[in-house]
Write a protein that holds these residues in place. Structure first.
Motif, short mmCIF file in Angstrom:
data_model
loop_
_atom_site.label_atom_id
_atom_site.label_comp_id
_atom_site.label_asym_id
_atom_site.label_seq_id
_atom_site.Cartn_x
_atom_site.Cartn_y
_atom_site.Cartn_z
N ILE A 1 0.84 -1.20 0.00
CA ILE A 1 0.00 0.00 0.00
C ILE A 1 0.88 1.26 0.00
N ILE A 2 1.83 1.32 0.93
CA ILE A 2 2.69 2.50 1.04
C ILE A 2 3.44 2.73 -0.27
N PHE A 3 4.05 1.66 -0.82
CA PHE A 3 4.82 1.79 -2.05
C PHE A 3 3.94 2.25 -3.21
N THR A 4 2.79 1.61 -3.38
CA THR A 4 1.93 1.89 -4.53
C THR A 4 1.36 3.30 -4.47
N LEU A 5 0.84 3.70 -3.32
CA LEU A 5 0.21 5.01 -3.24
C LEU A 5 1.24 6.13 -3.35
N GLU A 6 2.38 5.96 -2.71
CA GLU A 6 3.40 7.01 -2.81
C GLU A 6 3.96 7.11 -4.22
N LYS A 7 4.06 5.99 -4.92
CA LYS A 7 4.53 6.00 -6.31
C LYS A 7 3.60 6.83 -7.20
N HIS A 8 2.32 6.89 -6.81
CA HIS A 8 1.33 7.65 -7.59
C HIS A 8 1.07 9.03 -7.00
#
Length: 379
Positions: A224-231
């Motif tokens: 979750i952290i990786f995916t949302l921050e990537k966007h």
């Protein structure tokens, strides 16, 4: 005026068209409930607290506020606007469910100054939505968000959940991708907590609930952290992610340990150094408000020690952490005078970091937040 106003108002609508299997909030089936009598009492309690001073944020939650019909919904919004609305109000949020957020209700919210929606999606996987007892499907959810955006609501937060029964990391990934495709500026995402007095709690006790293990839950959280921050959605609180300028203002009052009025059946408030809880049963709530103008069922004067503890375990939920200078200003003691041993130990364990004026969770600490928070209980 807003520079001086620090309180918020939380207003609770306990009515639901159905009961989700995980929910332990104060709620009742709407059918055969004295809804109009409840709205009468709610307005009277609003008047009681509005006399104590204005607010900078309003949050209407539930239950399901949008379960009210359009006439009841307008009456409620009109009363809220009358008692708490003003030109400098910073944030006015309403929780909404996809299955009962009509075009008429969107229009009413625009008219009465609502500027933020919190939409309870939970998942974009239809199988999971059925598993957790939601009444909408993924298509309803997407359509609701798009209609709200077309109606002029830019500040929308999607409420999602993870570590659900039977959920895989791939299912979570697909829900995140769908959520991101809707381009809302804020996403809140919480792991499932099994609470007493819920359908899931009874199933778990009976051995009929299959949940992801702790390792999978931690992997999901990392995803979750990786995916949302990537966007472009930055994590500003353990469970909250936003684009710049769209952090939730009302919920930040809780994390900064500020005061707020709690209005409605079962609502909790924090006013003049006292935490209180309102009566939960609807008829008891109505009766108490009729007698006193408020419905406080229990109250507790918060001690200095409790305020200090709350300052730490609430403030450390924020990625920015706890300000040492603000702590000194509020309590007249340096944070390391009170918590020097705990801070040094947690830093040595790699769970806390010191960044200028702030003490905050490390990357490792974010995954072990509850362990960190417990260290700041003084008693």
């Amino acid at each position: 005026m807003t520079d001086q106003v620090t309180r918020g108002a939380y207003i609770h609508i306990p009515f639901c068209d159905h009961i989700c299997y995980y929910c332990d909030f104060n709620k009742v089936f709407m059918k055969n409930q004295p809804v109009d009598g409840y709205l009468d009492a709610l307005a009277k309690e609003m008047a009681y607290y509005a006399a104590m001073g204005p607010v900078k944020t309003i949050y209407i939650g539930g239950g399901t506020p949008t379960a009210l019909n359009e006439e009841q919904f307008e009456r409620m919004l009109s009363d809220v606007s009358h008692y708490f609305g003003h030109d400098a109000l910073q944030e006015f949020t309403v929780e909404a469910n996809p299955e009962n957020l009509s075009g008429g209700k969107l229009e009413l919210m625009k008219r009465y100054g609502v500027n933020r929606l919190s939409v309870g999606v939970q998942s974009f996987d239809n199988e999971l939505l059925r598993t957790i007892g939601r009444a909408h499907n993924a298509e309803n959810a997407r359509d609701t968000i798009q209609r709200a955006q077309a109606a002029g609501f830019e500040n929308i937060t999607l409420d999602l959940m993870f570590a659900l029964p039977g959920q895989t990391e791939e299912m979570l990934h697909q829900s995140l991708e769908t959520a991101l495709s809707l381009n809302t500026p804020h996403i809140s995402i919480y792991s499932l907590q099994i609470e007493p007095r819920t359908i899931f709690y009874n199933r778990m006790k009976g051995g009929k609930l299959r949940l992801p293990g702790e390792d999978i839950e931690a992997d999901m959280y990392g995803q979750i952290i990786f995916t949302l921050e990537k966007h472009g959605l930055r994590q500003y609180e353990i469970s909250n992610f936003s684009r710049s300028g769209y952090q939730g203002i009302h919920n930040s009052l809780y994390w900064h340990n500020e005061e707020y009025y709690g209005i409605g059946a079962g609502a909790h408030g924090y006013v003049n150094g006292k935490r209180y809880a309102n009566a939960g049963p609807v008829k008891k709530y109505i009766s108490l408000v009729g007698k006193h103008g408020f419905s406080e069922a229990s109250a507790h004067a918060v001690t200095v020690q409790e305020r200090i503890e709350e300052e730490m375990f609430l403030g450390l939920r924020l990625m920015r952490g706890v300000s040492q200078s603000r702590f000194l200003q509020k309590f007249g003691r340096h944070i390391k005078e009170v918590y020097g041993n705990q801070i040094n130990r947690l830093k040595s364990e790699g769970l806390l970091e010191e960044c200028g004026d702030y003490i905050k969770l490390s990357t490792k600490g974010i995954f072990l937040g509850n362990n960190v928070f417990e260290a700041f209980l003084l008693s």
